[in-house]
Design a protein around this motif. Structure first.
Motif, PDB file in Angstrom:
ATOM      1  N   MET A 266      -5.220   7.008 156.972  1.00  0.00           N
ATOM      2  CA  MET A 266      -4.682   6.039 156.026  1.00  0.00           C
ATOM      3  C   MET A 266      -3.794   6.716 154.981  1.00  0.00           C
ATOM      4  O   MET A 266      -2.765   6.171 154.577  1.00  0.00           O
ATOM      5  CB  MET A 266      -5.832   5.307 155.335  1.00  0.00           C
ATOM      6  CG  MET A 266      -6.650   4.411 156.261  1.00  0.00           C
ATOM      7  SD  MET A 266      -5.642   3.191 157.131  1.00  0.00           S
ATOM      8  CE  MET A 266      -4.959   2.279 155.774  1.00  0.00           C
TER       9      MET A 266
ATOM     10  N   PHE B 203       0.138   5.674 154.480  1.00  0.00           N
ATOM     11  CA  PHE B 203       0.715   5.235 153.212  1.00  0.00           C
ATOM     12  C   PHE B 203       1.736   6.237 152.682  1.00  0.00           C
ATOM     13  O   PHE B 203       2.641   5.858 151.931  1.00  0.00           O
ATOM     14  CB  PHE B 203      -0.392   4.982 152.191  1.00  0.00           C
ATOM     15  CG  PHE B 203      -1.081   3.670 152.395  1.00  0.00           C
ATOM     16  CD1 PHE B 203      -0.494   2.497 151.956  1.00  0.00           C
ATOM     17  CD2 PHE B 203      -2.284   3.595 153.049  1.00  0.00           C
ATOM     18  CE1 PHE B 203      -1.101   1.278 152.147  1.00  0.00           C
ATOM     19  CE2 PHE B 203      -2.914   2.380 153.256  1.00  0.00           C
ATOM     20  CZ  PHE B 203      -2.322   1.212 152.803  1.00  0.00           C
ATOM     21  N   TRP B 204       1.605   7.498 153.069  1.00  0.00           N
ATOM     22  CA  TRP B 204       2.665   8.457 152.743  1.00  0.00           C
ATOM     23  C   TRP B 204       3.959   8.054 153.441  1.00  0.00           C
ATOM     24  O   TRP B 204       5.040   8.050 152.842  1.00  0.00           O
ATOM     25  CB  TRP B 204       2.227   9.856 153.140  1.00  0.00           C
ATOM     26  CG  TRP B 204       3.271  10.909 152.899  1.00  0.00           C
ATOM     27  CD1 TRP B 204       4.158  10.962 151.869  1.00  0.00           C
ATOM     28  CD2 TRP B 204       3.540  12.052 153.721  1.00  0.00           C
ATOM     29  NE1 TRP B 204       4.968  12.076 151.991  1.00  0.00           N
ATOM     30  CE2 TRP B 204       4.609  12.771 153.115  1.00  0.00           C
ATOM     31  CE3 TRP B 204       2.978  12.546 154.891  1.00  0.00           C
ATOM     32  CZ2 TRP B 204       5.116  13.928 153.657  1.00  0.00           C
ATOM     33  CZ3 TRP B 204       3.490  13.725 155.428  1.00  0.00           C
ATOM     34  CH2 TRP B 204       4.543  14.404 154.817  1.00  0.00           C
TER      35      TRP B 204
ATOM     36  N   THR C 247       4.689   5.073 154.395  1.00  0.00           N
ATOM     37  CA  THR C 247       5.136   3.822 153.774  1.00  0.00           C
ATOM     38  C   THR C 247       5.914   4.083 152.498  1.00  0.00           C
ATOM     39  O   THR C 247       6.945   3.443 152.233  1.00  0.00           O
ATOM     40  CB  THR C 247       3.929   2.920 153.487  1.00  0.00           C
ATOM     41  OG1 THR C 247       3.183   2.707 154.690  1.00  0.00           O
ATOM     42  CG2 THR C 247       4.380   1.574 152.939  1.00  0.00           C
TER      43      THR C 247
ATOM     44  N   ARG D  43       6.374   1.030 144.899  1.00  0.00           N
ATOM     45  CA  ARG D  43       5.629   2.272 145.116  1.00  0.00           C
ATOM     46  C   ARG D  43       4.245   2.211 144.458  1.00  0.00           C
ATOM     47  O   ARG D  43       3.249   2.649 145.039  1.00  0.00           O
ATOM     48  CB  ARG D  43       6.428   3.457 144.565  1.00  0.00           C
ATOM     49  CG  ARG D  43       7.607   3.860 145.439  1.00  0.00           C
ATOM     50  CD  ARG D  43       8.360   5.023 144.800  1.00  0.00           C
ATOM     51  NE  ARG D  43       7.538   6.211 144.755  1.00  0.00           N
ATOM     52  CZ  ARG D  43       7.500   7.145 145.706  1.00  0.00           C
ATOM     53  NH1 ARG D  43       8.236   6.999 146.788  1.00  0.00           N
ATOM     54  NH2 ARG D  43       6.740   8.209 145.583  1.00  0.00           N
TER      55      ARG D  43
ATOM     56  N   VAL E  49       2.077  -0.161 146.589  1.00  0.00           N
ATOM     57  CA  VAL E  49       1.639   0.480 147.838  1.00  0.00           C
ATOM     58  C   VAL E  49       0.598   1.552 147.561  1.00  0.00           C
ATOM     59  O   VAL E  49      -0.387   1.704 148.303  1.00  0.00           O
ATOM     60  CB  VAL E  49       2.861   1.080 148.576  1.00  0.00           C
ATOM     61  CG1 VAL E  49       2.418   1.953 149.751  1.00  0.00           C
ATOM     62  CG2 VAL E  49       3.776  -0.032 149.068  1.00  0.00           C
ATOM     63  N   LEU E  50       0.769   2.304 146.474  1.00  0.00           N
ATOM     64  CA  LEU E  50      -0.181   3.351 146.128  1.00  0.00           C
ATOM     65  C   LEU E  50      -1.556   2.766 145.811  1.00  0.00           C
ATOM     66  O   LEU E  50      -2.593   3.289 146.257  1.00  0.00           O
ATOM     67  CB  LEU E  50       0.350   4.150 144.936  1.00  0.00           C
ATOM     68  CG  LEU E  50      -0.463   5.371 144.498  1.00  0.00           C
ATOM     69  CD1 LEU E  50      -0.551   6.377 145.642  1.00  0.00           C
ATOM     70  CD2 LEU E  50       0.139   6.019 143.269  1.00  0.00           C
TER      71      LEU E  50
ATOM     72  N   GLY F 197      -3.130   1.600 148.993  1.00  0.00           N
ATOM     73  CA  GLY F 197      -3.556   2.754 149.779  1.00  0.00           C
ATOM     74  C   GLY F 197      -4.862   3.341 149.263  1.00  0.00           C
ATOM     75  O   GLY F 197      -5.747   3.696 150.054  1.00  0.00           O
TER      76      GLY F 197
END
Length: 413
Positions: free
Chosen positions: A139, A143-144, A146, A180, A183-184, A187
């Motif tokens: 994961m 997400f990196w 992404t 960002r 998303v972070l 994640g």
């Protein structure tokens, strides 16, 4: 196989320690076969092979070798081929897409190979823990990738906005930061969930603290809502010349999540909270389609009506003949009898809105008007005042004062 006295979760670690001890003993032991070091090494290998078979070791080693070959040879060849195909297209966005995915995919292949190699060696009782760790690492890599794609999306959006002249171009950095962060956060929650922890329980535990934090960060939250309002309304973009209220005047340099930075004319930077901007009157000078000139030209009172009429027509013709003047609306009229002058209102627009070009056009027109006034033998008026005196004492007031009248002379009797 001999029964193990160790618990299954730590069995693999103990075996690795035994193997390292054996190898260390092999490096430090003398060459005499009957030495006690040789006996220790032999016993260590016997214990080691009680936990792992030759087949398991070979299969694990083979998995690592195949993974490295696939990662360093096949995967690189595949990405080189895709990059070669992408270079043949007109756009650069596909090249950036492949570049963004190459590093995460390569690392994911390595992690997957190590995961399989570890599963071969460890007992079934430990597979659940290994699976959760692998899911968590996977994961993180997803997400990196992404986040790298978010950077690519921001770049594409910026290019399209610049090409089409969209006002959203100045807000691309703000949108990029917001995505960002979103998303972070997603994640982090998913990684915690895949590691086997209860996200709901964690959020419930932090509920009271979260309420206190939200109260303490109310200004920050207000600025975030202000940022959202700026993105939706788009009253300005980076590079625009704006005036906020009566005190802030300058060019927009950066639009952030919390504040917007404006470069003022004295070249200082002013950081304005977005919550203030969302509730303040904003005058965007950069969105003027044309720039206005409004001025009053005063000529002296000795100007005749015919000369005034001719001068007004001369100024109109000068404005109509200049290619930098917008011809849709031109206004030149004798409007007022001023205190010291006969006033002519001159009202027109320049095609350029750039400050320096605008000032050059205005100066050129002023010089033409001055020449028109001079050619008609007229004069530009300036503030003057005429005093009319009447009465018997008028003549004495007009006589020059010599300082020798009835006043006594020093030294006389």
């Amino acid at each position: 196989m001999k029964p193990s006295l160790l618990s299954p979760p730590v069995r693999g670690g103990v075996c690795l320690i035994i193997l390292l001890s054996a190898l260390t003993g092999a490096a430090a032991a003398p060459s005499t076969p009957a030495d006690a070091g040789d006996l220790q090494r032999v016993l260590a290998f016997e214990v080691f092979f009680d936990y792992f078979t030759i087949g398991e070791l070979l299969l694990s080693f083979g998995t690592i070798v195949v993974t490295l070959l696939f990662r360093n040879v096949l995967a690189k060849m595949l990405f080189r081929k895709l990059a070669s195909l992408a270079r043949r297209t007109r756009t650069e966005h596909d090249d950036r897409f492949i570049e963004a995915l190459e590093a995460p995919v390569s690392l994911l292949i390595l992690v997957f190979g190590l995961y399989l190699a570890i599963l071969v060696l460890l007992p079934l009782e430990t597979h659940g823990l290994v699976n959760r760790i692998f899911k968590g690492i996977t994961m993180v890599l997803v997400f990196w990738a992404t986040l790298r794609l978010v950077d690519l999306l921001a770049h594409v959006l910026s290019d399209i906005s610049d090409q089409r002249g969209l006002s959203i171009a100045g807000f691309v950095p703000l949108i990029k930061k917001a995505i960002r962060i979103f998303v972070l956060l997603i994640g982090i929650v998913m990684v915690i969930d895949n590691l086997g922890y209860s996200v709901g329980g964690l959020l419930a535990t932090l509920g009271l603290g979260g309420a206190a934090l939200a109260f303490a960060a109310k200004d920050t939250i207000a600025n975030l809502y202000g940022s959202l309002a700026l993105v939706l309304d788009r009253p300005f973009k980076v590079g625009d010349w704006i005036m906020v209220g009566k005190d802030i005047d300058g060019d927009v340099e950066e639009i952030g999540l919390r504040s917007t930075k404006v470069r003022t004319w004295p070249k200082t930077i002013m950081s304005i909270p977005n919550s203030v901007l969302a509730n303040e009157t904003i005058n965007n000078w950069s969105r003027m389609p044309k720039r206005r000139v409004k001025q009053v030209i005063g000529v002296t009172y000795d100007t005749s009506p015919d000369d005034m009429d001719g001068l007004v027509e001369d100024i109109r013709n000068l404005l109509r003949e200049d290619e930098d003047i917008e011809q849709e609306f031109i206004l030149v009229n004798f409007t007022d009898f001023g205190d010291s002058s006969l006033n002519i209102l001159v009202y027109y627009f320049t095609k350029t809105i750039q400050w320096l070009d605008y000032m050059d056009v205005r100066q050129r027109m002023n010089l033409k008007i001055m020449r028109a006034v001079e050619q008609r033998g007229l004069s530009i008026a300036f503030p003057t005042r005429t005093v009319h005196l009447a009465g018997d004492g008028t003549e004495s007031l007009l006589e020059p004062d010599t300082g020798i009248g009835d006043r006594p002379v020093r030294g006389s009797d």
